[in-house]
Design an enzyme around this catalytic site. Structure first.
Site, mmCIF file in Angstrom:
data_model
loop_
_atom_site.group_PDB
_atom_site.id
_atom_site.type_symbol
_atom_site.label_atom_id
_atom_site.label_comp_id
_atom_site.label_asym_id
_atom_site.label_seq_id
_atom_site.Cartn_x
_atom_site.Cartn_y
_atom_site.Cartn_z
ATOM 1 N N SER A 1 51.067 36.683 44.313
ATOM 2 C CA SER A 1 51.460 35.561 43.479
ATOM 3 C C SER A 1 52.625 34.791 44.121
ATOM 4 O O SER A 1 52.665 33.558 44.075
ATOM 5 C CB SER A 1 51.851 36.077 42.088
ATOM 6 O OG SER A 1 52.560 35.106 41.385
ATOM 7 N N ARG B 1 52.638 22.691 38.472
ATOM 8 C CA ARG B 1 52.285 24.024 38.995
ATOM 9 C C ARG B 1 53.373 25.056 38.818
ATOM 10 O O ARG B 1 53.089 26.254 38.701
ATOM 11 C CB ARG B 1 51.969 23.931 40.489
ATOM 12 C CG ARG B 1 50.725 23.133 40.795
ATOM 13 C CD ARG B 1 50.659 22.805 42.267
ATOM 14 N NE ARG B 1 49.654 21.793 42.543
ATOM 15 C CZ ARG B 1 48.519 22.009 43.196
ATOM 16 N NH1 ARG B 1 48.240 23.198 43.640
ATOM 17 N NH2 ARG B 1 47.667 21.028 43.406
ATOM 18 N N CYS C 1 39.178 25.330 54.389
ATOM 19 C CA CYS C 1 40.018 24.264 54.955
ATOM 20 C C CYS C 1 40.757 24.889 56.135
ATOM 21 O O CYS C 1 41.445 25.903 55.964
ATOM 22 C CB CYS C 1 40.971 23.782 53.860
ATOM 23 S SG CYS C 1 42.588 23.238 54.378
ATOM 24 N N CYS D 1 44.571 25.284 55.828
ATOM 25 C CA CYS D 1 44.921 26.279 54.799
ATOM 26 C C CYS D 1 44.592 27.683 55.304
ATOM 27 O O CYS D 1 45.314 28.648 55.034
ATOM 28 C CB CYS D 1 44.152 26.034 53.505
ATOM 29 S SG CYS D 1 44.178 24.323 52.943
HETATM 30 P P1 FAD Z 1 45.443 26.814 42.150
HETATM 31 O O1 FAD Z 1 46.701 26.772 42.959
HETATM 32 O O2 FAD Z 1 44.154 26.767 42.882
HETATM 33 O O3 FAD Z 1 45.508 28.110 41.253
HETATM 34 C C1 FAD Z 1 44.334 28.662 40.619
HETATM 35 C C2 FAD Z 1 44.788 29.478 39.414
HETATM 36 O O4 FAD Z 1 45.587 30.553 39.845
HETATM 37 C C3 FAD Z 1 45.684 28.681 38.451
HETATM 38 O O5 FAD Z 1 44.920 27.990 37.528
HETATM 39 C C4 FAD Z 1 46.519 29.760 37.825
HETATM 40 O O6 FAD Z 1 45.827 30.371 36.756
HETATM 41 C C5 FAD Z 1 46.668 30.784 38.928
HETATM 42 N N1 FAD Z 1 47.935 30.637 39.659
HETATM 43 C C6 FAD Z 1 48.432 29.544 40.263
HETATM 44 N N2 FAD Z 1 49.584 29.815 40.900
HETATM 45 C C7 FAD Z 1 49.825 31.113 40.687
HETATM 46 C C8 FAD Z 1 50.860 31.990 41.096
HETATM 47 N N3 FAD Z 1 51.870 31.591 41.869
HETATM 48 N N4 FAD Z 1 50.802 33.279 40.682
HETATM 49 C C9 FAD Z 1 49.789 33.729 39.926
HETATM 50 N N5 FAD Z 1 48.769 32.948 39.524
HETATM 51 C C10 FAD Z 1 48.785 31.658 39.900
HETATM 52 N N6 FAD Z 1 46.120 23.320 49.537
HETATM 53 C C11 FAD Z 1 46.901 22.449 50.249
HETATM 54 O O7 FAD Z 1 46.996 21.279 49.894
HETATM 55 N N7 FAD Z 1 47.586 22.888 51.357
HETATM 56 C C12 FAD Z 1 47.525 24.175 51.802
HETATM 57 O O8 FAD Z 1 48.115 24.530 52.810
HETATM 58 C C13 FAD Z 1 46.712 25.100 51.064
HETATM 59 N N8 FAD Z 1 46.598 26.379 51.449
HETATM 60 C C14 FAD Z 1 45.771 27.216 50.756
HETATM 61 C C15 FAD Z 1 45.632 28.535 51.187
HETATM 62 C C16 FAD Z 1 44.768 29.395 50.518
HETATM 63 C C17 FAD Z 1 44.633 30.804 51.000
HETATM 64 C C18 FAD Z 1 44.021 28.922 49.401
HETATM 65 C C19 FAD Z 1 43.073 29.835 48.696
HETATM 66 C C20 FAD Z 1 44.177 27.628 48.964
HETATM 67 C C21 FAD Z 1 45.040 26.758 49.630
HETATM 68 N N9 FAD Z 1 45.219 25.458 49.196
HETATM 69 C C22 FAD Z 1 46.024 24.604 49.915
HETATM 70 C C23 FAD Z 1 44.657 24.997 47.918
HETATM 71 C C24 FAD Z 1 45.707 25.186 46.788
HETATM 72 O O9 FAD Z 1 46.282 26.476 46.828
HETATM 73 C C25 FAD Z 1 45.104 25.011 45.400
HETATM 74 O O10 FAD Z 1 44.003 25.867 45.246
HETATM 75 C C26 FAD Z 1 44.652 23.573 45.107
HETATM 76 O O11 FAD Z 1 45.723 22.690 45.306
HETATM 77 C C27 FAD Z 1 44.178 23.456 43.631
HETATM 78 O O12 FAD Z 1 45.242 23.775 42.779
HETATM 79 P P2 FAD Z 1 45.104 24.114 41.242
HETATM 80 O O13 FAD Z 1 46.177 23.372 40.527
HETATM 81 O O14 FAD Z 1 43.706 23.882 40.823
HETATM 82 O O15 FAD Z 1 45.471 25.665 41.079
#
Ligand code: FAD
Length: 456
Positions: A253, A285, A384, A387
């Site tokens: 997390s 976020r 990506c 990422c």
């Molecule tokens: P997401 O960040 O996708 O989160 C999904 C769910 O996880 C959330 O709805 C919440 O329930 C839970 N969650 C969120 N944060 C936390 C936390 N800290 N602890 C516990 N639970 C949590 N995007 C980029 O623009 N640049 C990057 O470099 C990048 N690197 C990535 C690396 C990886 C390995 C992955 C899997 C994704 C990466 N992404 C990156 C995509 C980014 O992390 C998000 O998935 C995307 O921006 C969509 O965000 P979201 O608001 O839908 O929630």
């Protein structure tokens, strides 16, 4: 005083966070310089494109944005000597040949004696994906004759890419699912309510009672805050779970928090085409997510502890630059950094983990290790490239920290310390850099919200 319980929340009133911020302010420029300004730490070699997602077909989750692309180094001439395949092959000569790991243990004598003159163990090429049983990650292949992509980390900053939607969520879901430890005998001896059993206890055990009292106040405060903000808690309910499982969740997390922070801090304004901080992204976020922030601090403490423990290890480490001045400078920088990290278990006490020496304890550690390895495999499913690069690097960084904390000095008497590959060392320092930079970015965002609220 603040207790770092799994549900503990960050608060401006919490002195321990302030302490870590203070420490970070001191160390941050140093970590930045080490990660960005040394040839050894600013390049990385990994298999970025050839590994298939081992869990599902990833064709649908591909990111087509230009920001998802990684600039790899195609021209051998642009690769610093340290990382050149030519240099690696030179070291691959019979003198530098690494004895098989099994033999190493049987030999029971210094590894250095097995290598050619002036060749440190860190110069030795890893031939294949051979995994030390004490690894927490599936290793990135460094072999001289094998496929690998050279990447300048400075040229490929971690930032907003636009990767999102179902593909990204599927990966995060899979990663968090790894936390579902199934061993019925998981150690429960570390009670969730005891500060002294939490590895992350910046103020030591003598203030445990004060911290407990404080914790009650904080919990009530946070609950109230969360309710009024409509904030939901992340992850499973850990009240009745073992310490190790909580730590696993916090690491993941916290890494997720760091990634979110970086993408919000270096965001592409699609109207102006300019890159810069996006306050709304942070608010959505992280602002009302104290647990996510808390886990980032947790990771910072955890990584610092691992780097601090490397102080003696790097004294014998050969950085393979072929340039003794640069070699000495890099070593000096790590030593100074390690010396600046408070010694002992003051920041993070790993000795409270995996303390059950029964078979169940061993199984739990193995389970933990296997699950972390799986997380590193899941990174091949990230659709990506940019990422995936940073996801792989940071998973490797945390895997290395786990290896340093739980395999150095935790083995049988006489058992040598596991080797650290160069990719592991580079990943560890860069992961610390990312986490440290994320804390700095959060300072910026907090101040921006404050300014917005007060109108100053
Ligand atoms: P997401 O960040 O996708 O989160 C999904 C769910 O996880 C959330 O709805 C919440 O329930 C839970 N969650 C969120 N944060 C936390 C936390 N800290 N602890 C516990 N639970 C949590 N995007 C980029 O623009 N640049 C990057 O470099 C990048 N690197 C990535 C690396 C990886 C390995 C992955 C899997 C994704 C990466 N992404 C990156 C995509 C980014 O992390 C998000 O998935 C995307 O921006 C969509 O965000 P979201 O608001 O839908 O929630």
């Amino acid at each position: 005083v603040c207790a770092f319980e799994p549900k503990a929340k960050v608060s401006d009133a919490c002195a321990s966070y302030a302490d870590l911020d203070q420490l970070n302010t001191r160390l941050h420029p140093y970590v930045r310089s080490l990660a960005n300004n040394t040839d050894f730490f600013s390049y990385y070699r990994l298999n970025l494109y050839d590994k298939q997602c081992p869990f599902w077909s990833d064709e649908n989750g591909l990111c087509g944005n230009i920001a998802c692309a990684v600039t790899t180094i195609e021209n051998e001439g642009d690769i610093p000597d340290i990382w050149k395949a030519e240099e690696l092959s030179r070291l691959e000569g019979p003198k530098a040949k690494h004895p098989p790991r099994k033999e190493q243990r049987e030999l029971q004598r210094p590894l250095q004696g097995e290598l050619g003159d002036g060749v440190g163990e860190s110069c030795v090429v890893e031939y294949d994906d051979e995994c030390d049983e004490r690894d927490y990650c599936v290793p990135e292949d460094e072999g001289a004759g094998t496929k690998g992509d050279y990447v300048s980390l400075n040229d490929n900053p971690e930032r907003f890419t636009g990767y999102s939607g179902e593909g990204a969520h599927q990966v995060w879901d899979a990663i968090y699912r790894e936390n579902c430890f199934s061993k019925p005998g998981a150690v429960k001896s570390q009670s969730a309510g005891s500060l002294s059993s939490d590895p992350f206890s910046p103020f030591g055990q003598n203030q445990a009672q004060a911290a407990m009292d404080f914790k009650q106040v904080m919990k009530a405060h946070d609950r109230q805050q969360a309710q009024s903000a409509g904030a939901a808690e992340d992850g499973p309910d850990f009240e009745d779970e073992c310490l190790e499982k909580r730590v696993f969740h916090r690491v993941i997390s916290g890494m997720h928090t760091s990634i979110s922070t970086h993408l919000c801090y270096d965001y592409l304004n699609q109207t102006t085409g300019e890159w810069g901080p996006n306050l709304q992204c942070y608010k959505d976020r992280l602002h009302r997510k104290p647990e996510r922030i808390s886990n980032l601090y947790f990771n910072y403490a955890f990584l610092l502890r691992a780097v601090g423990k490397l102080r003696d290890y790097v004294q014998d480490y050969t950085f393979c630059t072929g340039d003794t001045v640069q070699d000495a400078r890099t070593k000096k920088m790590i030593t100074v950094l390690a010396d600046a990290i408070p010694a002992g278990p003051k920041i993070f006490d790993e000795s409270v983990m995996f303390t059950d020496h029964t078979l169940t304890g061993v199984e739990l550690k193995e389970d933990f290790r296997n699950r972390f390895r799986n997380v590193s495999r899941i990174m091949d499913c990230v659709g990506c490239d940019k990422c995936r690069l940073w996801g792989k690097l940071q998973t490797n960084g945390f895997g290395t920290a786990l290896k340093v904390l739980f395999e150095f000095g935790h083995g049988d008497v006489g058992q040598e310390k596991p080797l650290l590959r160069r990719t592991e060392l580079v990943a560890l320092i860069n992961t610390l850099d990312k986490t440290s930079s994320a804390l700095k970015a959060l300072e910026y965002f907090r101040a921006a919200v404050e300014a917005e609220t007060t109108g100053v």
